[in-house]
Design an enzyme around this catalytic site. Sequence first.
Site, PDB file in Angstrom:
ATOM      1  N   HIS A  11      15.277   7.456  -1.309  1.00  0.00           N
ATOM      2  CA  HIS A  11      14.987   7.244   0.193  1.00  0.00           C
ATOM      3  C   HIS A  11      15.383   5.751   0.673  1.00  0.00           C
ATOM      4  O   HIS A  11      15.071   5.382   1.694  1.00  0.00           O
ATOM      5  CB  HIS A  11      13.633   7.099   0.122  1.00  0.00           C
ATOM      6  N   THR A  19       3.443   9.009  -8.012  1.00  0.00           N
ATOM      7  CA  THR A  19       3.739   9.613  -6.708  1.00  0.00           C
ATOM      8  C   THR A  19       2.898  10.850  -6.792  1.00  0.00           C
ATOM      9  O   THR A  19       2.581  11.717  -7.639  1.00  0.00           O
ATOM     10  CB  THR A  19       5.180  10.032  -6.829  1.00  0.00           C
ATOM     11  N   CYS A  36      20.412  -2.659  18.866  1.00  0.00           N
ATOM     12  CA  CYS A  36      21.823  -2.923  18.675  1.00  0.00           C
ATOM     13  C   CYS A  36      22.790  -3.788  19.503  1.00  0.00           C
ATOM     14  O   CYS A  36      22.422  -4.038  20.684  1.00  0.00           O
ATOM     15  CB  CYS A  36      22.614  -1.418  18.831  1.00  0.00           C
ATOM     16  N   PRO A  75       0.905  -1.152  -0.010  1.00  0.00           N
ATOM     17  CA  PRO A  75       0.072  -0.066  -0.126  1.00  0.00           C
ATOM     18  C   PRO A  75       0.941   1.304  -0.135  1.00  0.00           C
ATOM     19  O   PRO A  75       2.036   1.026   0.593  1.00  0.00           O
ATOM     20  CB  PRO A  75      -0.800  -0.268   1.271  1.00  0.00           C
ATOM     21  N   ASP A  76       0.253   2.399  -0.635  1.00  0.00           N
ATOM     22  CA  ASP A  76       1.199   3.575  -0.621  1.00  0.00           C
ATOM     23  C   ASP A  76       0.820   4.376   0.848  1.00  0.00           C
ATOM     24  O   ASP A  76       0.264   3.698   1.700  1.00  0.00           O
ATOM     25  CB  ASP A  76       0.683   4.518  -1.621  1.00  0.00           C
ATOM     26  N   ARG A  94      -0.534   7.813   0.806  1.00  0.00           N
ATOM     27  CA  ARG A  94      -1.515   8.859   0.954  1.00  0.00           C
ATOM     28  C   ARG A  94      -2.845   8.671   0.166  1.00  0.00           C
ATOM     29  O   ARG A  94      -3.624   9.396  -0.049  1.00  0.00           O
ATOM     30  CB  ARG A  94      -0.970  10.152   0.319  1.00  0.00           C
TER      31      ARG A  94
HETATM   32  P1  CNA Z   1       1.947   8.489  -1.898  1.00  0.00           P
HETATM   33  O1  CNA Z   1       2.325  10.140  -1.044  1.00  0.00           O
HETATM   34  O2  CNA Z   1       1.418   7.632  -1.054  1.00  0.00           O
HETATM   35  O3  CNA Z   1       1.568   8.852  -3.268  1.00  0.00           O
HETATM   36  C1  CNA Z   1       1.230   7.686  -4.206  1.00  0.00           C
HETATM   37  C2  CNA Z   1       0.614   8.237  -5.423  1.00  0.00           C
HETATM   38  O4  CNA Z   1       0.207   7.159  -6.098  1.00  0.00           O
HETATM   39  C3  CNA Z   1      -0.780   8.871  -5.250  1.00  0.00           C
HETATM   40  O5  CNA Z   1      -0.732  10.027  -5.987  1.00  0.00           O
HETATM   41  C4  CNA Z   1      -1.791   7.850  -5.544  1.00  0.00           C
HETATM   42  O6  CNA Z   1      -2.988   8.444  -6.133  1.00  0.00           O
HETATM   43  C5  CNA Z   1      -0.930   7.050  -6.696  1.00  0.00           C
HETATM   44  N1  CNA Z   1      -1.336   5.663  -6.740  1.00  0.00           N
HETATM   45  C6  CNA Z   1      -1.486   4.957  -6.008  1.00  0.00           C
HETATM   46  N2  CNA Z   1      -1.457   3.789  -6.556  1.00  0.00           N
HETATM   47  C7  CNA Z   1      -1.507   3.911  -7.943  1.00  0.00           C
HETATM   48  C8  CNA Z   1      -1.793   2.979  -9.069  1.00  0.00           C
HETATM   49  N3  CNA Z   1      -1.857   1.695  -9.009  1.00  0.00           N
HETATM   50  N4  CNA Z   1      -1.787   3.559 -10.168  1.00  0.00           N
HETATM   51  C9  CNA Z   1      -1.545   4.963 -10.389  1.00  0.00           C
HETATM   52  N5  CNA Z   1      -1.474   5.743  -9.372  1.00  0.00           N
HETATM   53  C10 CNA Z   1      -1.506   5.157  -8.093  1.00  0.00           C
HETATM   54  O7  CNA Z   1       3.828   8.153  -2.197  1.00  0.00           O
HETATM   55  P2  CNA Z   1       4.913   8.730  -2.729  1.00  0.00           P
HETATM   56  O8  CNA Z   1       5.741   7.747  -3.437  1.00  0.00           O
HETATM   57  O9  CNA Z   1       4.456   9.919  -3.571  1.00  0.00           O
HETATM   58  O10 CNA Z   1       5.553   9.505  -1.377  1.00  0.00           O
HETATM   59  C11 CNA Z   1       6.818   9.416  -1.240  1.00  0.00           C
HETATM   60  C12 CNA Z   1       7.158   8.391  -0.053  1.00  0.00           C
HETATM   61  C13 CNA Z   1       6.318   6.988   0.008  1.00  0.00           C
HETATM   62  C14 CNA Z   1       8.459   7.651  -0.253  1.00  0.00           C
HETATM   63  O11 CNA Z   1       9.083   8.216   1.182  1.00  0.00           O
HETATM   64  C15 CNA Z   1       8.518   6.188  -0.320  1.00  0.00           C
HETATM   65  O12 CNA Z   1       9.557   5.650   0.495  1.00  0.00           O
HETATM   66  C16 CNA Z   1       7.302   5.854   0.411  1.00  0.00           C
HETATM   67  N6  CNA Z   1       6.725   4.592   0.052  1.00  0.00           N
HETATM   68  C17 CNA Z   1       7.120   3.705  -0.627  1.00  0.00           C
HETATM   69  C18 CNA Z   1       6.621   2.523  -0.766  1.00  0.00           C
HETATM   70  C19 CNA Z   1       7.419   1.504  -1.629  1.00  0.00           C
HETATM   71  O13 CNA Z   1       8.624   1.201  -1.640  1.00  0.00           O
HETATM   72  N7  CNA Z   1       6.764   0.631  -2.487  1.00  0.00           N
HETATM   73  C20 CNA Z   1       5.516   2.222  -0.298  1.00  0.00           C
HETATM   74  C21 CNA Z   1       4.730   3.296   0.394  1.00  0.00           C
HETATM   75  C22 CNA Z   1       5.398   4.330   0.467  1.00  0.00           C
END
Ligand code: CNA
Length: 280
Positions: free
Chosen positions: A138, A212, A170, A45-46, A48
């Site tokens: 990151h 993103t 640690c 899961p993302d 936001r």
């Molecule tokens: P975010 O802020 O959660 O944004 C994610 C974006 O992707 C949003 O605009 C969503 O609408 C969009 N989105 C989600 N799923 C889909 C999809 N299937 N198709 C199209 N669009 C989609 O995450 P960001 O990456 O912008 O924020 C940065 C953070 C999130 C970083 O520090 C990452 O390390 C961190 N993160 C990483 C992971 C990972 O490594 N997989 C997972 C979750 C968060």
Amino acid sequence: DNTSNQTKASMQPDIQSIVDRIKTGKVTRIVVLTGAGISTGAGIPDFRSPNIGLYDKLAPLRLPYPEAIFHINYFSHTPEPFYAIARARHPGNLKPTVSHAFLALLAKKNLLRFLFTQNIDGLEQDAGVPPEKVLWAHGNWKSQHCYKCNSPYPDDLMNKAILAGEVPYCLESRCGGAVKPDVVFFGQSLPAEFGEKEKEVLEADMMLVMGTSLRVAPCSRLPLLVKEGIPRVLINNEKSGDLGNRDEDVCILGNCDDGVRQLADALGWGEDLDDLWKEA
Ligand code: CNA
């Protein structure tokens, strides 16, 4: 022929302009910025997305604010919430998505100048993107150190702690610091190469921004560095940052796996993409 004319006519004109630029060799240096949205299809899961993103699920942990779970100051005295969610978020043996495969395809076609990823799951490399073309802005979840004295900590003990949901400490005598994956937390600096690699954006002849919300600096500023007149392509569920504000911007809104397939098909790369994805 008639069928291909029909396809052309129904294709969004802005995608066609991207395809033309790539097909005619005007574009050879694509810089990509990716985020959590390209890995939601792999099962992580993302942060936001409403309801399903991590930040909407943290209420039981009673954090002062959602980002605290990844803030180094908070972690330094209260690492438990991070380890309470770590198991569910550990990339483990996940499979790259079609979006990751598309990045590998760009590299294979010699069109990928550089990839900035905000993700920490390492799926870009698993999909076949050459690591020298990637900056994990990151950090990554593949190794870990004590947050306090920076001593390395063994993978097997880390995996045990993550599975048990317990904080690993640690092993150095008298240190007692919590162990933290080598992921950049809020309040920590990005890898030193970040500044130097920014120049790749200035030299890009196309920028692709995928999955993103562009809410985390300094990656969120990269699309602003793209020279005027150079197309910026957004593939995301929703608009993000200032993408779409310039005449030459192209926004492919919706699921990013669907977006890259649409683009690959329009480029005549559909089969290549599937082959690469199956290999990954
Ligand atoms: P975010 O802020 O959660 O944004 C994610 C974006 O992707 C949003 O605009 C969503 O609408 C969009 N989105 C989600 N799923 C889909 C999809 N299937 N198709 C199209 N669009 C989609 O995450 P960001 O990456 O912008 O924020 C940065 C953070 C999130 C970083 O520090 C990452 O390390 C961190 N993160 C990483 C992971 C990972 O490594 N997989 C997972 C979750 C968060």
